[in-house]
Structures are given as structure tokens and as C-alpha cells.
Design an enzyme around this catalytic site. Structure first.
Site, PDB file in Angstrom:
ATOM      1  N   GLU A 152      70.662  35.270  -2.885  1.00 57.74           N
ATOM      2  CA  GLU A 152      70.513  35.051  -1.843  1.00 57.74           C
ATOM      3  C   GLU A 152      71.038  33.213  -2.098  1.00 57.74           C
ATOM      4  O   GLU A 152      72.024  33.026  -0.975  1.00 57.74           O
ATOM      5  CB  GLU A 152      69.286  34.018  -1.506  1.00 57.74           C
ATOM      6  CG  GLU A 152      68.453  35.838  -0.609  1.00 57.74           C
ATOM      7  CD  GLU A 152      67.575  35.650  -1.705  1.00 57.74           C
ATOM      8  OE1 GLU A 152      68.168  35.882  -3.012  1.00 57.74           O
ATOM      9  OE2 GLU A 152      66.606  36.196  -1.487  1.00 57.74           O
ATOM     10  N   CYS A 208      64.120  30.420  -1.157  1.00 66.03           N
ATOM     11  CA  CYS A 208      65.609  30.854  -1.163  1.00 66.03           C
ATOM     12  C   CYS A 208      65.837  30.448   0.756  1.00 66.03           C
ATOM     13  O   CYS A 208      66.636  29.832   1.567  1.00 66.03           O
ATOM     14  CB  CYS A 208      65.710  31.615  -1.141  1.00 66.03           C
ATOM     15  SG  CYS A 208      67.140  32.538  -3.157  1.00 66.03           S
TER      16      CYS A 208
HETATM   17  N1  THU Z   1      65.349  37.478  -6.524  1.00 66.64           N
HETATM   18  C1  THU Z   1      65.484  37.382  -5.746  1.00 66.64           C
HETATM   19  O1  THU Z   1      67.589  37.446  -6.363  1.00 66.64           O
HETATM   20  N2  THU Z   1      65.966  37.033  -4.866  1.00 66.64           N
HETATM   21  C2  THU Z   1      64.506  36.583  -3.863  1.00 66.64           C
HETATM   22  O2  THU Z   1      64.647  36.558  -2.874  1.00 66.64           O
HETATM   23  C3  THU Z   1      64.018  36.961  -4.638  1.00 66.64           C
HETATM   24  C4  THU Z   1      63.692  37.130  -6.371  1.00 66.64           C
HETATM   25  C5  THU Z   1      65.456  37.747  -8.228  1.00 66.64           C
HETATM   26  C6  THU Z   1      65.279  36.514  -9.074  1.00 66.64           C
HETATM   27  C7  THU Z   1      65.135  37.185 -10.218  1.00 66.64           C
HETATM   28  O3  THU Z   1      65.558  37.245 -10.880  1.00 66.64           O
HETATM   29  C8  THU Z   1      64.460  38.671 -10.472  1.00 66.64           C
HETATM   30  O4  THU Z   1      64.833  38.518  -8.530  1.00 66.64           O
HETATM   31  C9  THU Z   1      63.198  38.964  -9.853  1.00 66.64           C
HETATM   32  O5  THU Z   1      62.324  37.604  -9.854  1.00 66.64           O
END
Ligand code: THU
Length: 130
Positions: free
Chosen positions: A55, A89
Site C-alpha cells: 500500500e 499503512c
Molecule cells: N504487508 C503489506 O504489504 N501490507 C500490509 O498492510 C500488511 C503487511 C507485507 C509486509 C511484509 O512484506 C509482509 O506483508 C508480511 O508482513
């Protein structure tokens, strides 16, 4: 752009995720008020802390290209369980789009929709500093 098209764009970003540590891909597609769409994926780091979520990748791409007004974001995960945006985020999205529509989509193309005020109640943002 239709909701389905925005969701497909988020799902397409799953394959771009750099996830050697969590093996948990996330894709995002952020629709600006003028219709422009910026996509993002999560980008992990060996030091863990510098990892950026999908995000925020999308938001930072958009803002760095001069876009600050957003309408919707679709967030795709690879499994059956849908995942909402993390707290950091949510806060970053709130900075630019306190009323943002949020669509979560899973691998079966099932969706759920929320608004940012639902996911970030009693928020703190630019209005509080005015
Ligand atoms: N992650 C995201 O890309 N967006 C979120 O809102 C939650 C977590 C990713 C971060 C990390 O690379 C993986 O998911 C595990 O936490």
C-alpha cells in the site's frame, strides 16, 4: 475503471512482490480521483525494518509523481484469507485520503469493502494540526 479492473491490477502486483523472508505477497492498486492508477507490491529487506508494504509503495509512487487525491485502493493477498492494511499503512493513507474506499480481495476473487474511517477510527491527521 471498474472495481474488477482495479482488483485485477492489485492481483497482478502479487508477482512483483519481493518477499524472500515472509513469503507473503501483497499487491495494491491505488486509484486517484482523476482516474490514474498507481500499483505497488511489498518490498522486504534483510534488515526487516526497512520493509515497505504494498500500500505504501503505491502511495509513495503516486505522491512522488504529483498525485495526492485518492478515491479507492484495492489490496490483494494470495491466500483465501483477506488481509487489511497494517496500522502504518492506514495512517499513511489517512494523510492523503481520510475517506478512502478500501477493497480487499483474495485468491478466489472474493472481496470485502471498508472505508478508511471504519479501519482507522478516532484518527489523527493534518486537520488536527491546523
Ligand atoms: N504487508 C503489506 O504489504 N501490507 C500490509 O498492510 C500488511 C503487511 C507485507 C509486509 C511484509 O512484506 C509482509 O506483508 C508480511 O508482513
Amino acid at each position: 475503471m471498474t472495481k474488477e479492473e482495479l482488483c485485477r491490477k492489485a492481483q497482478e502486483m502479487l508477482k512483483m512482490a519481493y518477499i524472500p523472508y515472509s513469503h507473503f505477497p501483497v499487491g495494491a492498486a491505488l486509484e486517484c480521483e482523476d482516474g490514474t492508477v498507481f500499483t505497488g507490491c511489498n518490498i522486504e529487506n534483510a534488515a526487516y525494518g526497512p520493509t515497505v508494504c504494498a500500500e505504501r509503495t503505491a502511495v509513495f509512487k503516486a505522491v512522488s509523481e504529483g498525485h495526492r487525491r485518492f478515491k479507492r485502493i484495492a489490496i490483494a493477498t494470495a491466500g483465501e484469507k483477506m488481509s487489511g492494511p497494517c496500522g502504518v499503512c492506514r495512517q499513511v493513507l489517512h494523510e492523503f485520503a481520510p475517506d478512502l474506499e478500501i477493497i480487499l480481495i483474495n485468491c478466489k476473487n472474493e472481496t470485502v469493502e471498508y472505508t478508511l474511517p471504519q479501519l482507522l477510527p478516532y484518527s489523527f491527521g493534518p486537520a488536527d494540526l491546523a
